[in-house]
Design an enzyme around this catalytic site. Structure first.
Site, mmCIF file in Angstrom:
data_model
loop_
_atom_site.group_PDB
_atom_site.id
_atom_site.type_symbol
_atom_site.label_atom_id
_atom_site.label_comp_id
_atom_site.label_asym_id
_atom_site.label_seq_id
_atom_site.Cartn_x
_atom_site.Cartn_y
_atom_site.Cartn_z
ATOM 1 C CG ASP A 36 -7.186 -2.351 -3.832
ATOM 2 O OD1 ASP A 36 -7.741 -1.372 -3.295
ATOM 3 O OD2 ASP A 36 -6.032 -2.721 -3.573
ATOM 4 C CG HIS B 8 -6.056 -1.732 -0.112
ATOM 5 N ND1 HIS B 8 -5.345 -1.406 -1.245
ATOM 6 C CD2 HIS B 8 -5.385 -1.139 0.919
ATOM 7 C CE1 HIS B 8 -4.310 -0.633 -0.917
ATOM 8 N NE2 HIS B 8 -4.319 -0.463 0.381
ATOM 9 C CB SER C 196 -0.962 -0.082 1.188
ATOM 10 O OG SER C 196 -1.952 0.889 1.093
HETATM 11 C C1 MLT Z 1 -1.388 6.083 -0.111
HETATM 12 O O1 MLT Z 1 -1.738 7.120 0.426
HETATM 13 O O2 MLT Z 1 -0.213 5.759 -0.274
HETATM 14 C C2 MLT Z 1 -2.488 5.192 -0.580
HETATM 15 O O3 MLT Z 1 -3.703 5.849 -0.472
HETATM 16 C C3 MLT Z 1 -2.482 3.918 0.132
HETATM 17 C C4 MLT Z 1 -2.619 4.098 1.605
HETATM 18 O O4 MLT Z 1 -3.659 4.524 2.092
HETATM 19 O O5 MLT Z 1 -1.668 3.827 2.304
#
Ligand code: MLT
Length: 202
Positions: A152, A183, A102
């Site tokens: 996702d 996700h 992520s």
């Molecule tokens: C990010 O901000 O990198 C993406 O939205 C994934 C997350 O929430 O970590």
């Protein structure tokens, strides 16, 4: 940067760079390194940004909307940290394979988008396209594994395909593993990442 370094039993293996998701820390992905390559050294880093108490690797303006100026600054900071860590711990700077989930996958993808030699290989669990409208460096010798969920909501299937196309356009070899999920990080995608890693680096 706050981190853990664990020396592996096989110094010829890549160093596994672990990059957690939003709200995580340097302990989160240690079990993944144990599965992917228990003999490799591990460098697990905590993101320097705090969003309402949750560690991240760069600032965002809203969910899925990145603060590009901070992304560029933090990507450079992480790249410098890797240079320094290689000297401090005596490992080969050109033999790092990142495993990110992520937000951690997004900063790993950003390293690829900004530096030709930052990473030898990358396992990206649920990444997004970090930036658009820039020319990527030459990624001819870079191997990338992407694990994506077809449902996702954050990192859509379409965006995963876009990321693959951008990286391939720069010369990288990219494989996508599709999961019939959202996700979340699944054990089946970790096993697929291990099989990919074994085919490239073992
Ligand atoms: C990010 O901000 O990198 C993406 O939205 C994934 C997350 O929430 O970590």
């Amino acid at each position: 940067m706050q981190h853990i370094f664990k020396e592996g039993t096989d110094k010829n293996k890549p160093v596994l760079l672990l990059l957690h998701g939003t709200g995580g820390n340097e302990n989160d992905l240690l079990p993944l390194a144990e599965i992917v390559d228990p003999t490799a050294s591990v460098l697990s880093v905590r993101g320097n940004i705090l969003e309402n108490g949750m560690p991240r690797f760069f600032k965002r303006l809203a969910e899925g909307v990145f603060d590009i100026e901070d992304l560029i600054f933090r990507t450079n900071e992480l790249n410098q940290f890797l240079d320094d860590a290689a000297k401090q711990y005596g490992f080969n700077r050109n033999n790092i394979v990142a495993i990110g989930y992520s937000n951690g996958a997004n900063i790993a993808a950003s390293l690829l988008f900004h530096y030709a030699d930052a990473l030898k290989g990358t396992i990206l669990h649920h990444p997004m396209v970090p930036r658009r409208g820039i020319e990527l460096p030459n990624l001819d010798s870079t191997n990338v594994f992407i694990a994506a969920g077809i449902n996702d909501p954050l990192c859509t299937a379409q965006e995963s395909e876009e990321l693959k196309a951008l990286l391939e356009g720069a010369g990288a070899s990219v494989e996508i593993q599709w999961e019939n999920r959202g996700h979340q990080l699944t054990m089946s995608e970790v096993q697929a990442a291990k099989a990919w890693y074994d085919s490239k680096f073992n």
